[in-house]
Design an enzyme around this catalytic site. Structure first.
Site, PDB file in Angstrom:
ATOM      1  N   SER A 164      32.187  32.713  44.835  1.00 51.23           N
ATOM      2  CA  SER A 164      33.147  32.587  45.932  1.00 51.23           C
ATOM      3  C   SER A 164      32.553  31.748  47.060  1.00 51.23           C
ATOM      4  O   SER A 164      31.354  31.787  47.300  1.00 51.23           O
ATOM      5  CB  SER A 164      33.479  33.990  46.465  1.00 51.23           C
ATOM      6  OG  SER A 164      34.256  33.901  47.626  1.00 51.23           O
ATOM      7  N   ASP A 306      43.420  29.313  42.603  1.00 49.70           N
ATOM      8  CA  ASP A 306      44.695  30.023  42.816  1.00 49.70           C
ATOM      9  C   ASP A 306      45.865  29.313  42.141  1.00 49.70           C
ATOM     10  O   ASP A 306      46.975  29.864  42.082  1.00 49.70           O
ATOM     11  CB  ASP A 306      44.979  30.194  44.316  1.00 49.70           C
ATOM     12  CG  ASP A 306      43.940  31.086  44.998  1.00 49.70           C
ATOM     13  OD1 ASP A 306      43.069  31.633  44.288  1.00 49.70           O
ATOM     14  OD2 ASP A 306      43.989  31.225  46.239  1.00 49.70           O
TER      15      ASP A 306
HETATM   16  O1  LIG Z   1      38.668  30.717  51.727  1.00 49.95           O
HETATM   17  C1  LIG Z   1      39.802  31.013  51.349  1.00 49.95           C
HETATM   18  O2  LIG Z   1      40.774  31.063  52.124  1.00 49.95           O
HETATM   19  C2  LIG Z   1      40.013  31.279  49.902  1.00 49.95           C
HETATM   20  C3  LIG Z   1      39.080  30.858  48.983  1.00 49.95           C
HETATM   21  C4  LIG Z   1      39.257  30.998  47.530  1.00 49.95           C
HETATM   22  O3  LIG Z   1      38.409  32.027  47.099  1.00 49.95           O
HETATM   23  P1  LIG Z   1      36.944  31.773  46.487  1.00 49.95           P
HETATM   24  O4  LIG Z   1      36.141  30.983  47.456  1.00 49.95           O
HETATM   25  O5  LIG Z   1      36.446  33.165  46.325  1.00 49.95           O
HETATM   26  O6  LIG Z   1      37.145  31.040  45.188  1.00 49.95           O
HETATM   27  C5  LIG Z   1      40.700  31.347  47.160  1.00 49.95           C
HETATM   28  O7  LIG Z   1      40.762  31.769  45.818  1.00 49.95           O
HETATM   29  C6  LIG Z   1      41.255  32.422  48.070  1.00 49.95           C
HETATM   30  O8  LIG Z   1      42.580  32.710  47.729  1.00 49.95           O
HETATM   31  C7  LIG Z   1      41.265  31.963  49.508  1.00 49.95           C
HETATM   32  C1  LIG Z   2      42.102  35.378  45.764  1.00 52.37           C
HETATM   33  C2  LIG Z   2      42.962  35.415  46.784  1.00 52.37           C
HETATM   34  O1  LIG Z   2      42.692  35.847  48.053  1.00 52.37           O
HETATM   35  P1  LIG Z   2      41.448  36.651  48.622  1.00 52.37           P
HETATM   36  O2  LIG Z   2      40.235  36.299  47.792  1.00 52.37           O
HETATM   37  O3  LIG Z   2      41.315  36.215  50.028  1.00 52.37           O
HETATM   38  O4  LIG Z   2      41.762  38.107  48.509  1.00 52.37           O
HETATM   39  C3  LIG Z   2      44.327  34.878  46.613  1.00 52.37           C
HETATM   40  O5  LIG Z   2      45.040  34.794  47.622  1.00 52.37           O
HETATM   41  O6  LIG Z   2      44.733  34.545  45.482  1.00 52.37           O
END
Ligand SMILES: O=C(O)C1=C[C@@H](OP(=O)(O)O)[C@@H](O)[C@H](O)C1
Ligand SMILES: C=C(OP(=O)(O)O)C(=O)O
Length: 420
Positions: A164, A306
């Site tokens: 992440s 996503d």
């Molecule tokens: O920084 C953000 O707003 C997000 C980062 C992503 O997660 P990861 O960095 O865990 O992949 C994404 O999947 C999530 O919905 C929102």
């Molecule tokens: C993974 C998601 O969000 P978060 O990781 O912020 O819960 C999402 O919105 O699909």
């Protein structure tokens, strides 16, 4: 059973104002909490992730008035409190990992907890990252709740970015407010567009970050947000992706509120639907998508994970094999989305092969919905929204179990989808 009925649609044709980005909104709320001056954030969507971020800064002492789509902070977080702190990040992955980094700003015990699926998602990157700074973190199996204590002892840290990017976002936002300069070395960073969004927003709040090739980040300490800030949250490309796919499989649609040159990685949905044959064009700032022949496609979603749920549905409607890369990015989301999609698409006879980081979707042209078909959302908003798209061009009603999962990002999704 708590279900939402989705009636069949012979085609889609309509106009939708997309909700605003929960990713930008949560970042802006966090930055507003660090502003000594007042901040006004406009065009908020009241999704539960955004509500969670507002509640966190309030728990940390920020004072604000807020309406459904706006928040005005008169005072940021209170750093002069000595009591132990405890923040509830509800189900938001971003808020959890971002605000965990705020523990660096407080010497006292700082607890982070949440509810729903976030309790099953790993916090390994947060725990090891905070330990790099010299903080002590106690947890069970690297999951919430986290009990964080101790003083910062180190300003040069190494973190892992492979699962992440969200903790890095938290560190970038927090570091300018530390006394010393911070150097963050990141290994194997994924979801890079989200880091660009963080840096863009920090810069618009007057904060500086330098990096080389997303591997080493340098942040000067003792920075502050010098001005009153007014910020308007842009439209959410991730939410829009469901309507974009709806048009690509069943008609046409005009979307408003999206920035054409946005840094949101999910803007790549346009490349994917174009490869799959759809017509895409802008009429000034209005995005138009029109159905054409639906072709199988190849798409790498490693940096925009996503997009998997809507694009897997698009692939199901294409005749033949589509290939998507980036499956490893799906394991730690609201559900294990690779497996979830495989199980749910089996209900419409679409086979998905999962081979390590690659997914092959054996599209069926137009999958048929059997009477009384119930899709499980796994309490995952993106699965609930994606499965609703199977109503397009079908004959029978379908049902979504645990439908209110959508409130995490797009509370008006079913209402909007009904109008097209
Ligand atoms: O920084 C953000 O707003 C997000 C980062 C992503 O997660 P990861 O960095 O865990 O992949 C994404 O999947 C999530 O919905 C929102
Ligand atoms: C993974 C998601 O969000 P978060 O990781 O912020 O819960 C999402 O919105 O699909």
């Amino acid at each position: 059973m708590n279900t939402q009925r989705i009636q069949p649609k012979s085609k889609v044709d309509g106009e939708i104002a997309v909700p605003s980005s929960k990713s930008y909104a949560q970042r802006a709320i966090a930055l507003a909490g660090l502003n000594k001056n007042s901040t006004r954030i406009k065009h908020l969507t009241s999704s539960s992730d955004v509500i969670a971020a507002k509640a966190v800064i309030e728990e940390l002492g920020a004072k604000f008035v807020s309406s459904e789509n706006e928040i005005i902070l008169s005072k940021g977080i209170d750093f002069n409190q000595n009591n132990e702190l405890s923040i509830n990040c509800h189900e938001s992955g971003l808020s959890t990992r971002l605000f965990s980094a705020f523990s660096l700003l407080f010497p006292q015990n700082f607890q982070v907890y949440g509810s729903g699926s976030i309790q099953q998602r790993t916090m390994e990157m947060v725990i090891s990252g905070l330990e790099e700074f010299g903080k002590k973190v106690s947890s069970k199996n690297s999951k919430l709740p986290l009990d964080i204590s101790g003083e910062i002892q180190n300003q040069m840290v190494e973190i892992d970015g492979s699962i992440s990017s969200q903790f890095l976002t938290g560190l970038l936002i927090t570091s300018p407010f530390l006394v010393q300069d911070t150097h963050i070395k990141v290994h194997n960073l994924k979801s890079i567009p989200y880091v660009d969004m963080t840096i863009e927003l920090m810069e618009s709040f007057g904060l500086k970050v330098a990096h080389n090739n997303y591997e080493n980040f340098y942040i000067k300490g003792n920075q502050s947000i010098a001005n009153q800030i007014e910020y308007t949250v842009e439209g959410d490309w991730s939410a829009a992706s469901f309507h974009i796919v709806a048009a690509a499989i069943g008609g046409k649609m005009e979307l408003t509120g999206l920035m054409q040159n946005s840094l949101q990685g999910d803007r790549a949905i346009l490349d994917a639907v174009k490869t799959a044959g759809a017509n895409v064009f802008w009429k000034e700032d209005r995005l138009n998508i029109e159905q054409n022949e639906i072709l199988p496609f190849t798409f790498d979603a490693t940096e925009c994970p996503d997009l998997f749920p809507p694009l897997v549905v698009l692939a199901a409607f294409a005749n033949g094999k589509s290939t998507m890369k980036g499956v490893r990015r799906l394991e730690h989301k609201e559900s294990n989305r690779g497996i979830t999609l495989q199980k749910e698409l089996a209900k419409v006879g679409v086979v998905i092969d999962l081979n390590d980081d690659e997914m092959i979707i054996h599209g069926k042209g137009r999958p048929e919905i059997q009477e009384e078909l119930v899709f499980s959302s796994y309490n995952d908003h993106r699965i609930a929204m994606a499965m609703s798209l199977f109503s397009i061009g079908n004959k029978n009603d379908l049902y979504i179990e645990n439908p209110l999962a959508i409130e995490k990002s797009y509370p008006d999704f079913y209402n909007d989808f009904l109008t097209i």
